[in-house]
Structures are given as C-alpha cells and as structure tokens.
Write a protein that holds these residues in place. Structure first.
Motif, PDB file in Angstrom:
ATOM      1  N   TYR A 283      11.978   8.623  10.789  1.00 41.71           N
ATOM      2  CA  TYR A 283      10.747   8.905  10.054  1.00 41.71           C
ATOM      3  C   TYR A 283      10.359  10.373  10.209  1.00 41.71           C
ATOM      4  O   TYR A 283      10.014  11.036   9.234  1.00 41.71           O
TER       5      TYR A 283
ATOM      6  N   LEU B 236       2.150  12.004   4.829  1.00 40.89           N
ATOM      7  CA  LEU B 236       1.848  12.834   5.995  1.00 40.89           C
ATOM      8  C   LEU B 236       2.406  14.249   5.860  1.00 40.89           C
ATOM      9  O   LEU B 236       1.727  15.224   6.193  1.00 40.89           O
TER      10      LEU B 236
ATOM     11  N   LYS C 261       0.244  16.228   3.471  1.00 39.11           N
ATOM     12  CA  LYS C 261      -1.103  16.442   4.018  1.00 39.11           C
ATOM     13  C   LYS C 261      -1.081  17.494   5.122  1.00 39.11           C
ATOM     14  O   LYS C 261      -1.919  18.385   5.163  1.00 39.11           O
TER      15      LYS C 261
ATOM     16  N   MET D 148       0.845  -1.189   0.000  1.00 36.87           N
ATOM     17  CA  MET D 148       0.000   0.000   0.000  1.00 36.87           C
ATOM     18  C   MET D 148       0.885   1.246   0.000  1.00 36.87           C
ATOM     19  O   MET D 148       1.939   1.297   0.610  1.00 36.87           O
ATOM     20  N   LYS D 149       0.441   2.237  -0.709  1.00 34.93           N
ATOM     21  CA  LYS D 149       1.175   3.491  -0.764  1.00 34.93           C
ATOM     22  C   LYS D 149       1.212   4.112   0.634  1.00 34.93           C
ATOM     23  O   LYS D 149       0.238   4.069   1.375  1.00 34.93           O
ATOM     24  N   ARG D 150       2.355   4.668   0.955  1.00 31.85           N
ATOM     25  CA  ARG D 150       2.478   5.323   2.258  1.00 31.85           C
ATOM     26  C   ARG D 150       1.641   6.593   2.306  1.00 31.85           C
ATOM     27  O   ARG D 150       1.573   7.336   1.339  1.00 31.85           O
ATOM     28  N   THR D 151       1.032   6.813   3.447  1.00 30.72           N
ATOM     29  CA  THR D 151       0.264   8.045   3.608  1.00 30.72           C
ATOM     30  C   THR D 151       1.222   9.235   3.581  1.00 30.72           C
ATOM     31  O   THR D 151       2.159   9.274   4.366  1.00 30.72           O
TER      32      THR D 151
END
Lengths: 388, 377
Positions: free
Chosen positions: A311, A6, A9, A1-4
């Motif tokens: 991160y 952040l 956003k 799944m594609k990373r959100t």
C-alpha cells in the motif's frame, strides 16, 4: 466506499511545498530537455542538408566518414549507376568546405560550405522555391545564394531587410551574393553558399585536372515502381567497393551515429542529460523523503492497522506520478521558450518532436518513481512499535 | 444485593475461562532490547491470561515494560522468548500473513493522535474501515455516528488543524474502534480528554466489551477510569507484580461481608482475603474433604449444601456462608470429618498459608473463628 486518496491529499495539502516541488522538478525537466535539445540540434542540423535533398539513394566514397570529410569519388561511377534500370535520375553534387574561404572587404577569411550542382536539376524538395526562382541569375558566373542562418561574422547582412547583391571574396575571387535561402548551420559549418556548377572551375579548379570528374555525392532518384532495397543491393554490386550506396535514411542514421559514437560531443550531451536526471532524482527524493519523514508516525499507525508495504509503495508511486506530471508541464513550456531563444541565437535547429517529449516525460517519470522508492526505504523498515 | 441472586456458578465459569475463551495468553514471556553487549532485558517471565470481553487496565511506573508488553500483544514487535497467543494465534515466529490479519482485527489508540493533517476527521477514521473492506453507506453512517457520539458531530469534515488536542484524540479513538476490532490496545487514550469525554470513551469501550466480546487493554495513569477495569495489572521492573480481577474481588468481598465470620475484618482485610481466595465447584455427591486426610485448605460455602459425615454417619448439614476445614489447619491434625456435596456446591477456598496469614493479621478474626468453632461444639 471510495478509497481515501491519501497520496493526492498529502501531496496537495501544503501548497507552498507543492509549488516548490513542482518548480524543482520543472527545473530538472528543463535541464534534460536542454541537453537533449542540444544533442538533437547537433544531429538535426548536421543532417538537415541531406533531409532537404529530394532523393532515394546517396552514393559516396566508402572512406568518407562524415558529411564534411572531403573524400570524393569518380564521376563515371555515377554515370554507370545512371544506366541501371531502376534509376530515374542522378545528380552529381559538388561540395567544398575546407578550401572555400569567404570574406568581406578587409575582414578575415572564414571557411564556408559551398554546394554546387546543375541547377537545371532540382536537388532540393525546394519548399522555399527561392533556388528555382533565382536559377537564371545563378547561372551568371560568380553569383551565389547564401544561407540566411549563416554566421554574422562573415560580414553579410542576411536579415529580412537585407538588400542584395552584396559582394565578397570567395577563395580570393569576387563573389556576388544575390539572395538568401534557408538551411541552418551545424557544428562543422558556419554557413553555406549555393552556386551553379559553372562556378566549380572558376573557384575550385584545384579539385582535379577536370574539376567535375570527382564528385562529393551522387544523388539518385529511383523510378516509382523500383524496389529500393533491391536497387541498393544491385548498385553496390555494380559500383564496387570504392563507393557506398545507401538509402537516404540509412545515410542520415550513419551520420548521426558518427557524431554520437565516434565524437565526444554526443557523449557530452548524454552526460549533461544524465546530470539533469540526477538533479531531478535528488530534488524529487528530497521532497518525497521529507513528506514521508514528516508523516512517519501517521504512516506507522497505518502500518499498525494492518496496511501492507504494498500500500505504501502504491501511495509513493502515485505521488511520484503526480509530481512528475506537475513538474513536467511547466518544464516543457519553459523548454519551448528556451529552444526558441537558443535557436535564434545559435542558428542551430532546436526541434521538439513528440517522441523527444515522450522520452523526457518517460525519464521524468522514472526519475520521480526511483526517488520515491528510495525515499520509501525508511518507512518499509520502520517498526510501528516505535510509535508508542 | 448481588449476593442473593448471584449465579456463582456462572461467575466461576467466567473467572476461570477455558483456553478457548482466552483472547490473550502470555506465558514465560521475556523480552530484550539491543544486541550483543548492549542487550538489556526489559521483560522478565511474564504470564497473563485475559478472557475475551475483558477490560484490562495496565499500570506501573514508566519504564516498567507495560508499553513493551502492549506492543508485543499488538504484533508491533516480534516475540523473542516465551509464548504469546493472541486471538488464537501464536505470535512466537508468526508469519507476516498472520501478523497482517491480526493487525486488522486489532484497534490501536496511540498516545499521540497520529492523524494525517491532510485528511478530515472523517477521512482519517475512514482509513481504518477501508482496510477491512466494510461496505460504503453502512461504513459512512457508522463513522458519522461514532464521531457524533464522541462529541465531534459538528466537526466531522474538519481537518486536524482546526481541532483541539482533545478533539484530535477523540478522532484517534474513533479510528481505533470503527472497524469493530476484537482487541483494542490503547495507550493513555483519555490523557488528553476532559472528564466527560474521557467517560464517554470508556463507556464505548465497555459497550464493545459487553456487546461484541471485544478485549480491551488500556495502559493508563488516569485513575478516573479505573472503575471500568475487570482486571488491573500492575507492572514493575519488567514484571507483572499484581494481577487483580477487580470485579471478581468486589463480588467476593460483597459475599464475604455477609458472612458472620468475616464481620470483624476491615474492608481492606476482606479485600486481601478475597484477592487470595480461589473459587471451586463441586458436583452433587462429590467428596470435598475426606476424614483422616491431612488438610491444607479452608472452605467457605458460596452456594449449595454439604453434609458433614463422621465415621460414615451424617452429623450435620451446612449451607451458604458456612465454613469448614479450619480445625485441621489450626491444630495441624488430619481431617476429623468427611464433607460431601449434596447439591452442586461453589466454594471459596483459602490455602493453608493464606489462611494462616489472615489469622496472623487479624486477632479479631481468629477470635471470631474460635467462637464459631466453640459454638458449633
């Protein structure tokens, strides 16, 4: 799944704040461009006259530390240079600066730079063609072309609608300005006149017993097959210590070096740019630190989940990069406008080359990343336990 | 009824877990806040063993240290004194790598929802799965299923701004459980929820405990959810005051209720007895008590058969519900008989002091006991 995403956003969530942030960074970008622009304007304008000259080498008195410094050398040295096998042509260039004073009617006499050479030889790349066209007229004694970017204070009308000839007084003798050419002024020169060599004795007889026997610059063009490096070395040997022989670019670099190192002017603009950088760091830090502070409990939750400091560094660096892009583009556009405005007001050359744009972008990036990392300290040190 | 079909042996195994079955093992835990002059002790010599798959509810007045204990278990604070093993890792002096690994195996549900305003409900939950690297579509459908189950099916792609407090809290719950943690630490997870969604949350907890052996520690004041607890731990002034295996006690009470001698006790008294009772197993042929030794325990047979031997002669056989060992305690005499297991036997055991306390507290129980002894003779 594609990373959100952040970072993206969070940055774009609050549009109002994003606009403010962008404006703040654009302002800092503009400050840096402006300071850098003035600094370059100083250098570019100063060496513009050399840049326009079509030549390979330049000979000048070893003691001449800057273009406007009137330390000359014997013309016969240039004649010796002319006999070198690599040399195609030499042009002796005469320049008067301090003693040349120009005034109109009862106005104040102001120093002006006067360039004189044998107009049968093409000194300039002559993109304008104006000098070539007026060669015949200029050979008439007492005539001159005037730089259209010269200061208005001289009292001449040099606009596009101007009508020539216009009359003035150069070193107390009448001078007839018969037309315009384009060069630009710099910090040492408010304007420039071009005259034929025949006027040297008429206006500047005090130079020497034979005014033509001392020259300001020796302009050398090499034969196409000649090795410039070798020619410089050999000419230096032949001409001795009294004069310097330099390739055109080397001469330009030396002049810029003089202004940036030996005068406070270069330093002043560097300080100005540093201030722009600091202002940028402060604005950017405020934005990023605020963003982190407001989301501290959310970030701490991520920390509790096991997200590493790496991160968070990644998130903040990404935000910093986005911010620098957002701020840089309007900052650049604004600067373009201001450069055009400055240039038209001051007559200085305000140029935006790719390497200069790249430098400011690099600084903007560093500015945002540095402030991002500063803003991050609190988050790195925060104990997620403070959440419960 | 539970009692007839109850596999007591399995229950005993469950209630006395081996070291390897423990997901949390706290011993001698002290904790301090502040430094130097202002250093203040907040936890005092705490001991707690929690089995995998257990649901623990921690209660206690605010400031009692329960949240501190929870954050210590969750590696959100460093252990200062004492030992703490969580999911097989010692936390005293644990390396950052160990801490990071443990955090990924833990699901946190905070009292404040702590959702990113900039992310949708789905994306907020997704942050938890991305970290443990679950694969795309499976993860996507699980997030959707979980949110739907929590009553947010229509609001999966809404941002927190458009969600009510309870809805936000449910998103936070989903984020805490979505990555199938082995340990869930929740601080008032149901405080902002109505009865129905609060119930759904604890039902999910129960399923995770049962199906995935997930250990769940909930700090709460919400008595609506007390019934899901396997264990209720209550803390006062930095110390665990009571640590009750609720389910065990319920089962023991139920068994004791059936036994003749406890009939006279009030439910509350039985519960107190159950609380104090230990469970122990004996293998076939094993001597439970030996004639002539001083006794200090009272036994009730939960399952299996025993023989009573006096001077080497079998005089009686007892089964489920029978008790022995009381005479020696009441009369302060040595054991007057040997009791030997003739099958595998599970016993409920009261220590001498606890036995005495029960006698003191209930006259009727004492009478009941005397009658029983009298009848036996």
């Amino acid at each position: 799944m594609k990373r959100t995403p952040l970072a993206w956003k969070n940055l774009t969530h609050d549009k109002r704040r994003l606009v403010l942030a962008t404006a703040g960074i654009a302002f800092a970008v503009m400050l840096m461009f402006q300071q850098r622009g003035f600094r370059h304007a100083l250098f570019d304008s100063t060496v513009e006259v050399v840049q326009l000259i079509d030549c390979d080498l330049i000979v000048f008195n070893t003691n001449r530390f800057t273009i406007s410094n009137e330390v000359r050398f014997r013309r016969d040295l240039l004649d010796i240079a002319a006999s070198h096998s690599s040399v195609e042509a030499t042009i002796p260039l005469y320049m008067e600066n301090l003693a040349a004073r120009l005034r109109v009617a009862e106005g104040r006499a102001r120093p002006i730079r006067v360039l004189m050479w044998d107009l049968n030889q093409d000194l300039f790349d002559d993109s304008s063609g104006e000098i070539n066209k007026r060669k015949a007229d200029l050979n008439k004694p007492g005539t001159a072309l005037m730089d259209e970017l010269s200061r208005e204070a001289y009292g001449f009308d040099l606009g596009t609608q101007a009508r020539f000839p216009q009359f003035g007084e150069l070193s107390r003798k009448q001078v007839e300005v018969i037309g315009r050419f384009r060069l630009g002024r710099d910090f040492a020169h408010d304007g420039t006149l071009i005259m034929s060599l025949e006027n040297l004795e008429r206006y500047f007889a005090y130079r020497a017993l034979d005014p033509r026997s001392v020259v300001d610059y020796g302009i050398i063009r090499l034969r196409p097959e000649a090795d410039p490096q070798m020619a410089v070395t050999e000419l230096r040997q032949i001409l001795g210590n009294q004069v310097q022989v330099m390739a055109k670019q080397e001469f330009v670099d030396r002049e810029i070096n003089f202004w940036s190192r030996s005068t406070p002017i270069g330093v002043i603009f560097n300080i100005g740019m540093a201030l722009g950088f600091v202002v940028g760091v402060i604005i950017c830090y405020q934005i990023l630190a605020n963003d982190i502070a407001e989301h501290m409990s959310e970030f701490a939750t991520l920390k509790a989940m096991g997200y590493s400091n790496r991160y968070f560094i990644g998130v903040v660096i990404r935000q910093a990069v986005y911010l620098s892009l957002f701020g840089f583009i309007p900052g650049l556009l604004l600067s373009c406008g201001l450069f055009w405005f400055n240039s038209s007001v001051t007559g200085l050359l305000m140029r935006l080359s790719w390497d200069r744009v790249a430098l400011i972008f690099g600084l903007t990036l560093v500015m945002c990343v540095v402030s991002g990392l500063l803003a991050l300290r609190k988050l790195i040190q925060t104990d997620p336990a403070s959440l419960f | 009824m539970i009692a007839e079909n109850l596999n007591l042996e399995a229950l005993i195994a469950r209630w006395t877990p081996a070291e390897s079955d423990l997901s949390i093992n706290v011993s001698g835990l002290n904790h301090f806040y502040g430094e130097g002059e202002t250093r203040k002790q907040v936890l005092y010599d705490n001991n707690l063993k929690i089995r995998r798959g257990e649901i623990v509810i921690m209660t206690g007045p605010s400031g009692s240290g329960k949240t501190t204990l929870l954050t210590l278990i969750g590696t959100l604070r460093s252990v200062q004194e004492g030992n703490m093993r969580v999911l097989g890792n010692e936390l005293l002096g644990a390396s950052p790598a160990t801490v990071a690994e443990l955090r990924k195996k833990t699901g946190f549900i905070f009292q404040a929802h702590n959702l990113f305003e900039s992310l949708t409900a789905f994306q907020n939950v997704s942050m938890a799965t991305e970290l443990v690297g679950t694969s795309g579509n499976e993860s996507k459908s699980r997030i959707e299923a979980t949110l739907t189950r929590l009553g947010l099916g229509q609001r999966i792609h809404y941002k927190p701004r458009s969600l009510s407090g309870g809805q936000k809290q449910r998103v936070a719950v989903a984020r805490g459980i979505i990555h199938r943690p082995q340990l869930i630490l929740a601080d008032e997870p149901t405080a902002a929820l109505d009865a129905e969604s609060g119930r759904e949350v604890v039902t999910i907890f129960q399923e995770m405990a049962r199906n995935e052996d997930c250990t769940i520690v909930i700090v709460t004041h919400d008595n609506r959810i007390l019934d899901v607890a396997d264990r209720i731990v209550s803390m006062v002034d930095g110390q665990i005051r009571t640590n009750v295996l609720v389910q065990r006690n319920a089962v023991i009470c139920q068994i004791l209720n059936e036994f003749e001698i406890f009939r006279s006790l009030t439910p509350q008294a039985i519960s107190q007895v159950a609380d104090k009772m230990k469970l122990r197993q004996y293998l076939v042929g094993e001597e439970i008590i030996r004639q002539g030794e001083m006794g200090d325990e009272f036994f009730v047979i939960g399952s299996g058969q025993v023989d009573i031997e006096i001077d080497g002669t079998r005089v009686n056989s007892l089964g489920r519900g029978a008790f022995f060992g009381e005479v020696s305690l009441i009369k302060q005499q040595p054991r007057n008989a040997t009791v030997r297991a003739t099958s595998n036997v599970a016993c409920f055991i009261l220590s001498k002091d606890d036995f005495q306390a029960v006698l003191d507290s209930s006259r009727s129980f004492e009478e009941e006991l005397r009658n029983a002894i009298f009848a036996r003779q």
